[in-house]
Design a protein around this motif. Structure first.
Motif, mmCIF file in Angstrom:
data_model
loop_
_atom_site.group_PDB
_atom_site.id
_atom_site.type_symbol
_atom_site.label_atom_id
_atom_site.label_comp_id
_atom_site.label_asym_id
_atom_site.label_seq_id
_atom_site.Cartn_x
_atom_site.Cartn_y
_atom_site.Cartn_z
ATOM 1 N N ILE A 1 26.655 33.823 30.258
ATOM 2 C CA ILE A 1 27.430 33.348 29.112
ATOM 3 C C ILE A 1 28.436 34.423 28.689
ATOM 4 O O ILE A 1 29.611 34.129 28.431
ATOM 5 C CB ILE A 1 26.486 32.957 27.936
ATOM 6 N N ARG A 2 27.993 35.678 28.645
ATOM 7 C CA ARG A 2 28.917 36.780 28.276
ATOM 8 C C ARG A 2 30.029 36.931 29.312
ATOM 9 O O ARG A 2 31.176 37.180 28.959
ATOM 10 C CB ARG A 2 28.141 38.089 28.105
ATOM 11 N N LEU A 3 29.685 36.804 30.605
ATOM 12 C CA LEU A 3 30.716 36.875 31.653
ATOM 13 C C LEU A 3 31.718 35.735 31.500
ATOM 14 O O LEU A 3 32.915 35.937 31.624
ATOM 15 C CB LEU A 3 30.073 36.811 33.042
ATOM 16 N N ARG A 4 31.222 34.517 31.247
ATOM 17 C CA ARG A 4 32.097 33.362 31.066
ATOM 18 C C ARG A 4 33.081 33.602 29.915
ATOM 19 O O ARG A 4 34.275 33.383 30.049
ATOM 20 C CB ARG A 4 31.248 32.114 30.784
ATOM 21 N N ASP A 5 32.545 34.097 28.794
ATOM 22 C CA ASP A 5 33.417 34.345 27.637
ATOM 23 C C ASP A 5 34.406 35.469 27.947
ATOM 24 O O ASP A 5 35.578 35.382 27.565
ATOM 25 C CB ASP A 5 32.563 34.686 26.414
ATOM 26 N N CYS A 6 33.936 36.525 28.591
ATOM 27 C CA CYS A 6 34.817 37.661 28.923
ATOM 28 C C CYS A 6 35.920 37.244 29.881
ATOM 29 O O CYS A 6 37.072 37.665 29.742
ATOM 30 C CB CYS A 6 33.978 38.799 29.519
ATOM 31 N N LEU B 1 42.932 40.998 41.482
ATOM 32 C CA LEU B 1 42.925 41.055 40.018
ATOM 33 C C LEU B 1 41.669 40.412 39.453
ATOM 34 O O LEU B 1 41.076 40.915 38.487
ATOM 35 C CB LEU B 1 44.173 40.374 39.453
ATOM 36 N N GLU B 2 41.247 39.296 40.040
ATOM 37 C CA GLU B 2 40.022 38.633 39.589
ATOM 38 C C GLU B 2 38.803 39.519 39.806
ATOM 39 O O GLU B 2 37.932 39.610 38.937
ATOM 40 C CB GLU B 2 39.842 37.290 40.313
ATOM 41 N N ARG B 3 38.730 40.191 40.961
ATOM 42 C CA ARG B 3 37.600 41.099 41.212
ATOM 43 C C ARG B 3 37.556 42.215 40.182
ATOM 44 O O ARG B 3 36.494 42.571 39.676
ATOM 45 C CB ARG B 3 37.695 41.686 42.628
ATOM 46 N N GLU B 4 38.733 42.755 39.866
ATOM 47 C CA GLU B 4 38.777 43.838 38.875
ATOM 48 C C GLU B 4 38.353 43.328 37.506
ATOM 49 O O GLU B 4 37.646 44.020 36.771
ATOM 50 C CB GLU B 4 40.190 44.431 38.819
ATOM 51 N N ARG C 1 34.595 43.015 37.483
ATOM 52 C CA ARG C 1 33.968 44.349 37.343
ATOM 53 C C ARG C 1 34.029 44.827 35.892
ATOM 54 O O ARG C 1 33.062 45.378 35.369
ATOM 55 C CB ARG C 1 34.671 45.358 38.252
ATOM 56 N N ARG C 2 35.187 44.633 35.271
ATOM 57 C CA ARG C 2 35.344 45.049 33.866
ATOM 58 C C ARG C 2 34.371 44.283 32.976
ATOM 59 O O ARG C 2 33.706 44.868 32.118
ATOM 60 C CB ARG C 2 36.786 44.809 33.419
ATOM 61 N N CYS C 3 34.237 42.979 33.193
ATOM 62 C CA CYS C 3 33.334 42.168 32.388
ATOM 63 C C CYS C 3 31.873 42.520 32.662
ATOM 64 O O CYS C 3 31.042 42.487 31.743
ATOM 65 C CB CYS C 3 33.578 40.684 32.628
ATOM 66 N N LEU C 4 31.543 42.866 33.911
ATOM 67 C CA LEU C 4 30.169 43.278 34.217
ATOM 68 C C LEU C 4 29.780 44.541 33.450
ATOM 69 O O LEU C 4 28.625 44.726 33.068
ATOM 70 C CB LEU C 4 29.997 43.511 35.725
ATOM 71 N N ARG C 5 30.765 45.411 33.210
ATOM 72 C CA ARG C 5 30.480 46.655 32.464
ATOM 73 C C ARG C 5 30.149 46.378 30.999
ATOM 74 O O ARG C 5 29.577 47.230 30.327
ATOM 75 C CB ARG C 5 31.662 47.615 32.583
ATOM 76 N N THR C 6 30.470 45.173 30.493
ATOM 77 C CA THR C 6 30.165 44.847 29.096
ATOM 78 C C THR C 6 28.733 44.339 28.927
ATOM 79 O O THR C 6 28.250 44.219 27.803
ATOM 80 C CB THR C 6 31.134 43.761 28.551
#
Length: 194
Positions: free
Chosen positions: A184-189, A131-134, A137-142
């Motif tokens: 920073i965006r990944l951390r927030d996501c 679930l964490e990997r998914e 991946r979702r946050c990387l797409r942002t």
């Protein structure tokens, strides 16, 4: 005409097995000794035919004869012969031993299967990691394309910032800024508190 052969000496003209069981029911040890002599061979033979293991057969035969001593008052001549009663006790005891051994074997087999299945915590950890990997991946797409490339090269492929800058053909300062903004965006996501 052939004469009957009796093993263990000449046949005695004493009481029959039914009468002996009646005496055993009253606690007569001598009568039990005579019952024992008459039934031990047939009991052992029957038990051995069910169990096939000589040592277990002897043990079960001994249990049967002890049961005959303890339960002799329960013998009812109207229901059948004394030998039939004793042999029924022997057969039941032998079958019980077989069933007990089979149940024990089944328990051991189930326990062995349980040892091979992953522990509950391992399964939970695997699910959580998936679930964490998914979510990553979702946050990387942002992220923007340059941020995603910079993060992927630096953190997933282990390249130094300078190598990332050279590979993407952008200045080192730009890569550092994009990495900082992307993290920073990944951390927030991901909802990680700083």
């Amino acid at each position: 005409m052939k004469e009957a052969v009796h093993i263990g000496g000449p046949a005695s003209a004493g009481p029959d097995l039914q009468e002996l069981l009646g005496q055993v029911a009253r606690g007569d040890q001598e009568a039990f000794s005579r019952v024992y002599d008459q039934v031990c061979g047939p009991v052992l033979g029957l038990v051995r035919s069910v169990l096939r293991d000589p040592a277990q057969s002897e043990e079960v035969a001994q249990e049967v004869l002890l049961e005959v001593w303890r339960t002799a008052p329960r013998f009812r001549p109207a229901r059948g012969s004394a030998m039939t009663w004793v042999m029924t006790l022997a057969h039941r005891r032998a079958v019980d031993r077989v069933r007990s051994a089979q149940a024990s074997s089944d328990r051991e087999h189930r326990a062995a299967l349980l040892d091979r299945t992953p522990a509950y915590d391992e399964v939970v950890e695997q699910v959580e990691a998936g679930l964490e990997r998914e979510q990553v991946r979702r946050c990387l797409r942002t992220l923007t394309e340059l941020q995603r490339q910079s993060v992927t090269l630096a953190y997933y492929q282990g390249l130094a910032y300078r190598e990332v800058a050279e590979l993407l053909s952008v200045p080192l300062g730009t890569v550092k800024t994009r990495l900082r903004d992307g993290l920073i965006r990944l951390r927030d996501c991901l909802g990680v508190s700083a």
